[in-house]
Write an enzyme that holds these catalytic residues in place. Structure first.
Site, short mmCIF file in Angstrom:
data_model
loop_
_atom_site.label_atom_id
_atom_site.label_comp_id
_atom_site.label_asym_id
_atom_site.label_seq_id
_atom_site.Cartn_x
_atom_site.Cartn_y
_atom_site.Cartn_z
N ASN A 10 10.06 8.67 -8.43
CA ASN A 10 10.84 7.81 -9.34
C ASN A 10 9.90 7.08 -10.27
O ASN A 10 8.76 6.78 -9.91
CB ASN A 10 11.61 6.73 -8.55
CG ASN A 10 12.64 7.31 -7.60
OD1 ASN A 10 13.26 8.33 -7.88
ND2 ASN A 10 12.80 6.67 -6.46
N LYS A 39 9.67 7.38 -2.84
CA LYS A 39 9.08 7.44 -1.49
C LYS A 39 8.19 8.67 -1.29
O LYS A 39 7.10 8.57 -0.73
CB LYS A 39 10.17 7.38 -0.43
CG LYS A 39 10.89 6.04 -0.42
CD LYS A 39 11.83 5.88 0.73
CE LYS A 39 12.72 4.66 0.54
NZ LYS A 39 12.01 3.40 0.32
N GLY A 40 8.66 9.82 -1.76
CA GLY A 40 7.84 11.02 -1.60
C GLY A 40 6.54 10.94 -2.37
O GLY A 40 5.46 11.24 -1.85
N ASN A 180 11.58 1.70 10.54
CA ASN A 180 11.48 0.25 10.69
C ASN A 180 12.60 -0.21 11.63
O ASN A 180 13.39 0.61 12.14
CB ASN A 180 11.49 -0.46 9.32
CG ASN A 180 12.81 -0.26 8.57
OD1 ASN A 180 13.85 0.02 9.18
ND2 ASN A 180 12.77 -0.42 7.26
N LEU A 212 6.86 -2.80 11.86
CA LEU A 212 7.39 -4.16 12.05
C LEU A 212 6.93 -5.10 10.94
O LEU A 212 6.82 -6.32 11.16
CB LEU A 212 6.95 -4.69 13.43
CG LEU A 212 7.41 -3.85 14.63
CD1 LEU A 212 6.64 -4.22 15.89
CD2 LEU A 212 8.91 -4.05 14.86
N ASP A 238 3.12 -8.04 -3.13
CA ASP A 238 4.27 -7.15 -3.37
C ASP A 238 4.31 -6.13 -2.23
O ASP A 238 3.35 -5.39 -2.02
CB ASP A 238 4.07 -6.44 -4.73
CG ASP A 238 5.24 -5.53 -5.11
OD1 ASP A 238 6.17 -5.37 -4.31
OD2 ASP A 238 5.19 -4.96 -6.22
N ASP A 244 5.50 3.29 2.59
CA ASP A 244 5.10 4.63 2.16
C ASP A 244 3.59 4.81 2.29
O ASP A 244 3.11 5.89 2.68
CB ASP A 244 5.51 4.87 0.71
CG ASP A 244 7.01 4.76 0.52
OD1 ASP A 244 7.75 5.11 1.46
OD2 ASP A 244 7.44 4.31 -0.55
N GLY A 290 3.14 -3.29 -7.43
CA GLY A 290 3.56 -1.91 -7.72
C GLY A 290 3.45 -1.00 -6.53
O GLY A 290 2.82 -1.34 -5.53
N SER A 294 -0.70 0.34 -6.16
CA SER A 294 -1.24 -0.50 -5.08
C SER A 294 -1.89 0.30 -3.95
O SER A 294 -2.47 -0.28 -3.03
CB SER A 294 -0.09 -1.33 -4.47
OG SER A 294 0.77 -0.50 -3.70
#
Ligand code: RIB
Length: 309
Positions: A10, A39-40, A180, A212, A238, A244, A290, A294
Site C-alpha cells: 500500500n 503488511k506484505g 497479537n 504483546l 510511531d 510487520d 512511517g 522505519s
C-alpha cells in the site's frame, strides 16, 4: 537461504494528529506524508533488510504508486514479482497520535486481485526455505501459497493480520502462527486469557508467537514450554509497521538458522532466538516514523542487540 513473502503493498497516507478523531469529529493534522507500506511489503522489506534473500509476490496498479512501491522494495535487494493489474495500487489512510499509536483504513485496490499463482510465482515458492504470509490479500491465494511451499518443504509462517476466520486447510499448513492478543482472542474464542489462546492455537505441530506490544512476546513452541521474550524500553515515535518488522525479521532469522531444519533440531531455542532478534528489530522501528522508512537493517539490529546486552 530463500524467504518468499506473498502479500499486499500500500501507499500509506500518514497524518500526524494530536488525537485520533472520534466518530463525527474533524481534526487538523500537524503533518502529512506518503510512504511505502502494506503488511506484505513491510514484511518483505524487513526480511530483506534483516539479511534474507527475499522474493516478494505482489499485485500493484499500473500507476506511479505501484512504480514507487516496486522500486523501493527492489532497492532492498529483494526480487519483486509484481504483477500489474487493472485496479489502483492499494492505499492506507493512517492517523498517528503523539504517543505513536495509530488507526488505519485500507483500500485494498490491486491487492484484492492477487489471485491464481502464476508459473514464476510457483517456481519461487518451490525454492523457498521460508514462506511468510499475512491476510491483506485474498484468502484463496494465501492457502494456495501455503500449500505449494509446504509441499516443497518450506517453513510456513502466517501473521494472521488483519484477523479473520482461518480455514482448517490453511491452519494445518502453517508451522508458526504470529498473532497479537486481539487476533489470538478472535481465533480461539473459547479461551479467556491471551496465554490460553496462544496455547490453544499451538496445536497439530503448529507453534505460536503471541506479540504483546510494549511487553514483548510469548513464544509457544508446539509440545514445549512457553518462553517469554521481553521488549526493549525505547522512546516510541510511531508503531506503524512494528508488527510487520517483527514478522519479517523473525522469518529472516529463522531462514538464516536453517528454516525447517532448525525447527526440527531445537524448536524452542530456534524460535526464541528468532523472536529476540525480531523484538530488537521492532524496537528500532518504533523509534522512527512511517512503515517502510522505519525498518532497520541487519547492521542496525546487530548493533542494537550488542548495545543492549
Ligand atoms: O501493518 C501496518 C500496515 O498496515 C500499513 O503499512 C498499512 O499499509 C496497512 O497495511
Amino acid at each position: 537461504m530463500s524467504t518468499v513473502v506473498v502479500g499486499s503493498a500500500n501507499l500509506d497516507l500518514v497524518y500526524r494528529v494530536d488525537r485520533i478523531p472520534s466518530p463525527g469529529e474533524t481534526v487538523l493534522a500537524r503533518s502529512a506524508d506518503a510512504v511505502a507500506g502494506g503488511k506484505g511489503n513491510n514484511q518483505a522489506v524487513a526480511a530483506a533488510r534483516a539479511g534474507a534473500a527475499v522474493t516478494f509476490v505482489v499485485a500493484l496498479g499500473s500507476d506511479t504508486a505501484g512504480d514507487r512501491l516496486a522500486a523501493e522494495a527492489r532497492a532492498t535487494g529483494a526480487t519483486v514479482l509484481d504483477r500489474r493489474v487493472d485496479a489502483p495500487t492499494g492505499t492506507a489512510l493512517i492517523t498517528v497520535d503523539p504517543a505513536g499509536e495509530n488507526s488505519i483504513v485500507v483500500d485494498s485496490g490491486a491487492n484484492a486481485l492477487l489471485t491464481g499463482l502464476r508459473p514464476d510465482e510457483r517456481e519461487a515458492l518451490a525454492a523457498a526455505d521460508v514462506l511468510l504470509l499475512q491476510l491483506e490479500t485474498p484468502l484463496e491465494t494465501v492457502v494456495e501459497a501455503a500449500t505449494q511451499a509446504r509441499a516443497a518443504g518450506a517453513l510456513v509462517v502466517l501473521n494472521a493480520a488483519p484477523v479473520r476466520d482461518l480455514p482448517a486447510e490453511l491452519l494445518e499448513r502453517v508451522d508458526i502462527l504470529v498473532v497479537n492478543e486481539h487476533e489470538a482472542a478472535l481465533l480461539a474464542p473459547e479461551t479467556v486469557t491471551p496465554g490460553e489462546a496462544a496455547a490453544a492455537l499451538a496445536a497439530d505441530g503448529r507453534s505460536v508467537v503471541l506479540t504483546l506490544g510494549g511487553a514483548g512476546c510469548l513464544v509457544v513452541p508446539f509440545g514445549a514450554e512457553p518462553v517469554s521474550v521481553p521488549a526493549h524500553r525505547v522512546a516510541v515515535v510511531d508503531t506503524t509497521g512494528a508488527g510487520d518488522t517483527f514478522c519479517g525479521a523473525f522469518a529472516a532469522e529463522l531462514d538464516r538458522a536453517g528454516g525447517r531444519t532448525a525447527i526440527k533440531s531445537d524448536r524452542s531455542a530456534s524460535l526464541a532466538a528468532a523472536a529476540r532478534f525480531a523484538t530488537a528489530a521492532a524496537a528500532l522501528s518504533v523509534q522512527r516514523p512511517g512503515a517502510v522508512p522505519s525498518i532497520p537493517t541487519l547492521e542496525e539490529i546487530r548493533a542494537f542487540v550488542a548495545d543492549r546486552s
